[in-house]
Design an enzyme around this catalytic site. Structure first.
Site, PDB file in Angstrom:
ATOM      1  N   ASP A 163       0.839  -1.198   0.000  1.00  0.00           N
ATOM      2  CA  ASP A 163       0.000   0.000   0.000  1.00  0.00           C
ATOM      3  C   ASP A 163       0.880   1.256   0.000  1.00  0.00           C
ATOM      4  O   ASP A 163       1.704   1.437  -0.903  1.00  0.00           O
ATOM      5  CB  ASP A 163      -0.963  -0.074   1.196  1.00  0.00           C
ATOM      6  CG  ASP A 163      -2.037   0.993   1.197  1.00  0.00           C
ATOM      7  OD1 ASP A 163      -3.018   0.834   0.451  1.00  0.00           O
ATOM      8  OD2 ASP A 163      -1.871   1.982   1.927  1.00  0.00           O
ATOM      9  N   HIS A 167      -6.867  -7.094   0.293  1.00  0.00           N
ATOM     10  CA  HIS A 167      -5.880  -6.021   0.416  1.00  0.00           C
ATOM     11  C   HIS A 167      -4.872  -6.297   1.521  1.00  0.00           C
ATOM     12  O   HIS A 167      -3.676  -6.071   1.350  1.00  0.00           O
ATOM     13  CB  HIS A 167      -6.589  -4.692   0.685  1.00  0.00           C
ATOM     14  CG  HIS A 167      -5.648  -3.531   0.779  1.00  0.00           C
ATOM     15  ND1 HIS A 167      -4.917  -3.064  -0.288  1.00  0.00           N
ATOM     16  CD2 HIS A 167      -5.325  -2.726   1.829  1.00  0.00           C
ATOM     17  CE1 HIS A 167      -4.174  -2.036   0.087  1.00  0.00           C
ATOM     18  NE2 HIS A 167      -4.404  -1.810   1.364  1.00  0.00           N
TER      19      HIS A 167
END
Length: 286
Positions: free
Chosen positions: A101, A266
Protein backbone atom coordinates in the site's frame (compact mmCIF):
# COMPACT_ATOMS: atom_id res chain seq x y z
CA UNK A 1 2.26 -3.64 20.71
CA UNK A 2 5.45 -5.24 19.44
CA UNK A 3 6.45 -8.09 17.17
CA UNK A 4 7.38 -10.96 19.46
CA UNK A 5 11.09 -11.78 19.42
CA UNK A 6 12.12 -8.56 17.67
CA UNK A 7 14.28 -5.79 19.12
CA UNK A 8 13.20 -2.18 18.85
CA UNK A 9 15.31 0.84 17.93
CA UNK A 10 14.88 4.50 17.14
CA UNK A 11 17.17 5.37 14.25
CA UNK A 12 17.87 8.73 12.66
CA UNK A 13 16.82 8.95 9.02
CA UNK A 14 18.06 11.11 6.14
CA UNK A 15 17.03 14.57 7.42
CA UNK A 16 17.05 14.06 11.18
CA UNK A 17 13.64 12.42 11.48
CA UNK A 18 13.78 9.33 13.70
CA UNK A 19 12.01 6.12 12.72
CA UNK A 20 10.81 3.38 15.03
CA UNK A 21 12.22 0.02 13.86
CA UNK A 22 11.55 -3.59 14.75
CA UNK A 23 14.57 -5.76 13.89
CA UNK A 24 14.88 -9.52 14.14
CA UNK A 25 16.62 -12.57 12.74
CA UNK A 26 19.94 -12.88 10.96
CA UNK A 27 21.15 -13.25 7.41
CA UNK A 28 20.70 -11.17 4.29
CA UNK A 29 18.52 -8.12 5.03
CA UNK A 30 14.90 -7.66 4.03
CA UNK A 31 13.07 -4.40 4.82
CA UNK A 32 9.26 -4.48 5.13
CA UNK A 33 7.22 -1.26 4.75
CA UNK A 34 3.65 -1.10 6.01
CA UNK A 35 0.53 0.40 4.46
CA UNK A 36 -2.54 2.43 5.49
CA UNK A 37 -4.19 2.43 7.97
CA UNK A 38 -1.56 0.31 9.68
CA UNK A 39 1.87 0.28 11.29
CA UNK A 40 4.83 -2.12 11.16
CA UNK A 41 2.65 -4.59 13.12
CA UNK A 42 1.01 -5.68 9.87
CA UNK A 43 4.16 -7.71 9.15
CA UNK A 44 4.11 -9.63 12.45
CA UNK A 45 3.52 -13.09 10.94
CA UNK A 46 5.57 -12.56 7.78
CA UNK A 47 8.46 -11.02 9.73
CA UNK A 48 8.73 -13.82 12.27
CA UNK A 49 8.84 -16.45 9.53
CA UNK A 50 11.35 -14.56 7.37
CA UNK A 51 13.56 -14.00 10.42
CA UNK A 52 14.45 -17.68 10.39
CA UNK A 53 16.75 -16.95 7.45
CA UNK A 54 17.01 -13.16 7.06
CA UNK A 55 17.63 -10.05 9.08
CA UNK A 56 14.19 -8.45 8.94
CA UNK A 57 13.72 -4.71 9.46
CA UNK A 58 10.20 -3.33 9.92
CA UNK A 59 10.01 0.47 10.26
CA UNK A 60 7.06 2.65 11.03
CA UNK A 61 7.12 5.07 8.11
CA UNK A 62 7.66 8.71 8.98
CA UNK A 63 4.32 10.13 10.06
CA UNK A 64 3.01 6.75 11.24
CA UNK A 65 3.09 4.63 14.39
CA UNK A 66 5.89 5.52 16.79
CA UNK A 67 8.08 7.27 14.22
CA UNK A 68 8.49 11.05 14.14
CA UNK A 69 5.69 13.04 12.54
CA UNK A 70 7.08 16.25 11.00
CA UNK A 71 4.70 18.77 9.45
CA UNK A 72 6.09 18.16 5.97
CA UNK A 73 8.59 15.99 4.12
CA UNK A 74 6.20 13.31 2.84
CA UNK A 75 7.39 13.09 -0.74
CA UNK A 76 8.01 9.44 -1.44
CA UNK A 77 11.52 10.46 -2.46
CA UNK A 78 12.14 11.70 1.09
CA UNK A 79 10.47 8.68 2.68
CA UNK A 80 12.55 6.37 0.49
CA UNK A 81 15.70 8.19 1.62
CA UNK A 82 14.58 7.50 5.21
CA UNK A 83 14.54 3.77 4.54
CA UNK A 84 17.96 3.76 2.90
CA UNK A 85 19.41 5.84 5.75
CA UNK A 86 18.10 3.68 8.60
CA UNK A 87 19.24 0.48 6.87
CA UNK A 88 22.70 2.01 6.44
CA UNK A 89 22.72 3.00 10.11
CA UNK A 90 22.18 -0.68 10.95
CA UNK A 91 25.08 -1.63 8.68
CA UNK A 92 23.27 -2.61 5.48
CA UNK A 93 24.11 -0.80 2.25
CA UNK A 94 22.14 -3.28 0.10
CA UNK A 95 18.86 -5.00 0.92
CA UNK A 96 15.65 -6.47 -0.48
CA UNK A 97 12.63 -4.21 -0.03
CA UNK A 98 8.96 -5.14 0.28
CA UNK A 99 6.18 -2.57 0.57
CA UNK A 100 2.43 -2.78 1.00
CA UNK A 101 0.00 0.00 0.00
CA UNK A 102 1.60 3.33 1.04
CA UNK A 103 4.80 1.49 1.86
CA UNK A 104 4.80 0.04 -1.65
CA UNK A 105 4.84 3.57 -3.08
CA UNK A 106 7.84 4.35 -0.89
CA UNK A 107 9.48 1.10 -2.01
CA UNK A 108 8.80 1.92 -5.68
CA UNK A 109 10.48 5.31 -5.29
CA UNK A 110 13.41 3.75 -3.43
CA UNK A 111 13.91 1.34 -6.31
CA UNK A 112 14.02 4.17 -8.84
CA UNK A 113 16.20 6.50 -6.75
CA UNK A 114 18.54 3.92 -5.19
CA UNK A 115 19.00 1.10 -7.72
CA UNK A 116 22.42 0.20 -6.34
CA UNK A 117 20.96 -0.26 -2.84
CA UNK A 118 17.72 -2.15 -3.50
CA UNK A 119 18.60 -5.68 -4.63
CA UNK A 120 15.03 -6.98 -5.01
CA UNK A 121 11.68 -5.17 -4.88
CA UNK A 122 8.16 -6.31 -4.06
CA UNK A 123 5.07 -4.09 -4.17
CA UNK A 124 1.76 -5.29 -2.75
CA UNK A 125 -1.63 -4.03 -3.99
CA UNK A 126 -0.71 -0.72 -5.60
CA UNK A 127 -0.07 0.90 -8.94
CA UNK A 128 2.68 3.50 -9.26
CA UNK A 129 1.32 6.90 -8.28
CA UNK A 130 1.12 8.29 -11.81
CA UNK A 131 -0.77 5.24 -13.05
CA UNK A 132 -3.05 5.24 -10.01
CA UNK A 133 -4.37 8.70 -10.84
CA UNK A 134 -4.59 7.85 -14.53
CA UNK A 135 -6.95 4.90 -13.99
CA UNK A 136 -9.17 6.63 -11.41
CA UNK A 137 -12.00 8.10 -13.47
CA UNK A 138 -15.77 8.00 -13.69
CA UNK A 139 -18.03 6.38 -11.13
CA UNK A 140 -15.52 3.59 -10.49
CA UNK A 141 -13.20 6.16 -8.91
CA UNK A 142 -15.55 6.33 -5.92
CA UNK A 143 -13.70 3.31 -4.49
CA UNK A 144 -10.75 5.65 -3.92
CA UNK A 145 -12.66 8.57 -2.41
CA UNK A 146 -10.09 8.92 0.37
CA UNK A 147 -7.39 9.67 -2.20
CA UNK A 148 -9.34 12.68 -3.41
CA UNK A 149 -10.32 13.80 0.09
CA UNK A 150 -6.76 13.83 1.40
CA UNK A 151 -5.45 15.49 -1.76
CA UNK A 152 -7.24 18.71 -0.78
CA UNK A 153 -5.32 21.69 0.66
CA UNK A 154 -4.38 21.52 4.33
CA UNK A 155 -7.15 22.17 6.83
CA UNK A 156 -10.47 20.67 5.79
CA UNK A 157 -9.43 17.00 5.35
CA UNK A 158 -7.67 16.97 8.70
CA UNK A 159 -10.66 18.48 10.51
CA UNK A 160 -13.15 16.16 8.84
CA UNK A 161 -11.16 13.02 9.69
CA UNK A 162 -10.39 14.16 13.24
CA UNK A 163 -14.10 14.68 13.89
CA UNK A 164 -14.70 10.94 13.40
CA UNK A 165 -11.28 9.33 13.24
CA UNK A 166 -12.06 5.85 14.54
CA UNK A 167 -15.05 5.54 12.20
CA UNK A 168 -12.97 6.81 9.27
CA UNK A 169 -10.05 4.43 9.73
CA UNK A 170 -12.29 1.52 10.77
CA UNK A 171 -14.15 1.90 7.49
CA UNK A 172 -11.05 0.85 5.56
CA UNK A 173 -10.12 -1.93 7.96
CA UNK A 174 -13.63 -3.35 7.55
CA UNK A 175 -13.98 -2.76 3.81
CA UNK A 176 -10.59 -4.14 2.81
CA UNK A 177 -10.44 -7.13 5.18
CA UNK A 178 -11.40 -10.27 3.26
CA UNK A 179 -11.51 -12.04 6.63
CA UNK A 180 -11.89 -9.76 9.69
CA UNK A 181 -10.17 -12.43 11.80
CA UNK A 182 -6.91 -11.62 9.99
CA UNK A 183 -6.66 -8.47 12.12
CA UNK A 184 -7.10 -9.44 15.80
CA UNK A 185 -8.87 -7.03 18.13
CA UNK A 186 -5.70 -5.90 19.90
CA UNK A 187 -3.95 -5.20 16.61
CA UNK A 188 -6.97 -3.33 15.30
CA UNK A 189 -7.00 -1.19 18.44
CA UNK A 190 -3.29 -0.46 17.96
CA UNK A 191 -3.93 0.63 14.37
CA UNK A 192 -6.80 2.92 15.32
CA UNK A 193 -4.84 4.50 18.17
CA UNK A 194 -1.81 5.07 15.94
CA UNK A 195 -3.92 6.64 13.20
CA UNK A 196 -5.83 8.82 15.62
CA UNK A 197 -2.52 10.27 16.80
CA UNK A 198 -1.20 10.84 13.27
CA UNK A 199 -4.00 12.43 11.26
CA UNK A 200 -2.06 15.48 9.96
CA UNK A 201 0.90 13.40 8.85
CA UNK A 202 -1.22 10.68 7.26
CA UNK A 203 -3.07 13.33 5.26
CA UNK A 204 0.25 14.95 4.33
CA UNK A 205 1.49 11.59 3.04
CA UNK A 206 -1.56 11.24 0.80
CA UNK A 207 -1.43 14.88 -0.27
CA UNK A 208 2.13 14.37 -1.48
CA UNK A 209 0.86 11.62 -3.78
CA UNK A 210 -1.32 14.17 -5.57
CA UNK A 211 1.47 16.72 -5.95
CA UNK A 212 5.21 16.13 -5.70
CA UNK A 213 5.03 12.35 -6.17
CA UNK A 214 3.20 12.78 -9.47
CA UNK A 215 5.84 15.23 -10.68
CA UNK A 216 8.66 12.85 -9.71
CA UNK A 217 7.02 9.93 -11.54
CA UNK A 218 6.41 12.07 -14.62
CA UNK A 219 10.07 13.03 -14.72
CA UNK A 220 11.24 9.41 -14.42
CA UNK A 221 8.81 8.26 -17.10
CA UNK A 222 9.96 11.01 -19.47
CA UNK A 223 13.59 10.04 -18.90
CA UNK A 224 12.93 6.33 -19.35
CA UNK A 225 14.06 5.54 -15.83
CA UNK A 226 12.97 2.02 -14.86
CA UNK A 227 13.36 -0.39 -11.98
CA UNK A 228 16.44 -2.45 -12.80
CA UNK A 229 16.28 -5.04 -10.01
CA UNK A 230 14.00 -8.12 -10.00
CA UNK A 231 10.47 -6.91 -9.18
CA UNK A 232 7.44 -8.85 -7.95
CA UNK A 233 4.01 -7.23 -7.81
CA UNK A 234 1.08 -8.97 -6.11
CA UNK A 235 -2.31 -7.31 -6.10
CA UNK A 236 -5.99 -7.89 -6.19
CA UNK A 237 -7.46 -7.93 -9.67
CA UNK A 238 -8.19 -4.22 -9.70
CA UNK A 239 -7.62 -4.10 -13.44
CA UNK A 240 -10.61 -6.31 -14.10
CA UNK A 241 -12.74 -4.20 -11.77
CA UNK A 242 -11.65 -0.76 -12.97
CA UNK A 243 -10.86 -1.51 -16.60
CA UNK A 244 -7.08 -1.39 -16.96
CA UNK A 245 -4.24 -3.81 -17.66
CA UNK A 246 -2.26 -3.88 -14.41
CA UNK A 247 0.56 -6.03 -15.81
CA UNK A 248 1.07 -3.67 -18.74
CA UNK A 249 1.11 -0.69 -16.40
CA UNK A 250 3.85 -2.26 -14.31
CA UNK A 251 5.85 -3.38 -17.36
CA UNK A 252 6.28 0.29 -18.22
CA UNK A 253 8.33 0.62 -15.02
CA UNK A 254 10.18 -2.67 -14.54
CA UNK A 255 12.60 -4.59 -16.75
CA UNK A 256 12.39 -7.85 -14.75
CA UNK A 257 8.78 -8.20 -13.60
CA UNK A 258 6.75 -10.99 -12.05
CA UNK A 259 3.13 -9.82 -11.75
CA UNK A 260 0.38 -11.89 -10.19
CA UNK A 261 -3.03 -11.46 -8.62
CA UNK A 262 -4.24 -12.80 -5.30
CA UNK A 263 -7.60 -13.65 -3.80
CA UNK A 264 -6.34 -12.89 -0.29
CA UNK A 265 -7.63 -9.31 -0.26
CA UNK A 266 -5.88 -6.02 0.42
CA UNK A 267 -4.43 -7.04 3.79
CA UNK A 268 -2.73 -10.02 2.19
CA UNK A 269 0.27 -10.06 4.54
CA UNK A 270 -2.14 -10.60 7.43
CA UNK A 271 -4.73 -12.66 5.59
CA UNK A 272 -2.27 -14.98 3.80
CA UNK A 273 1.18 -14.59 5.36
CA UNK A 274 2.41 -17.94 4.04
CA UNK A 275 1.65 -16.82 0.48
CA UNK A 276 3.59 -13.60 0.94
CA UNK A 277 6.53 -15.29 2.67
CA UNK A 278 6.77 -17.80 -0.19
CA UNK A 279 6.70 -14.99 -2.74
CA UNK A 280 9.46 -13.09 -0.93
CA UNK A 281 11.63 -16.20 -0.73
CA UNK A 282 11.09 -16.77 -4.45
CA UNK A 283 11.91 -13.15 -5.26
CA UNK A 284 15.23 -13.03 -3.43
CA UNK A 285 16.49 -16.05 -5.39
CA UNK A 286 15.98 -14.34 -8.77
Amino acid sequence: MKIEGFEYHRVRAADGVELNLAVGGSGTPVVLLHGFPQTHLMWRDVARELATEHTVICPDLRGYGDSDKPEDGYAKRTMAADVVAVAAALGYDRFALVGHDRGALVAFRAGLDHPDVITHLMCLDVLPTLDMWDVMHGASAAVGFHLFLMAQPAGLPERMIAASSDEFFSYFLDLWAKDPRAIPADVRTAYLTACRDAIPSIVADYRASATVDVADDEQDLAQGNKLRMPVTVIQQDWGAQLGFDATARWKNWATDLEHRTTTAGHFMAEQAPAEIVAAIRELVTR
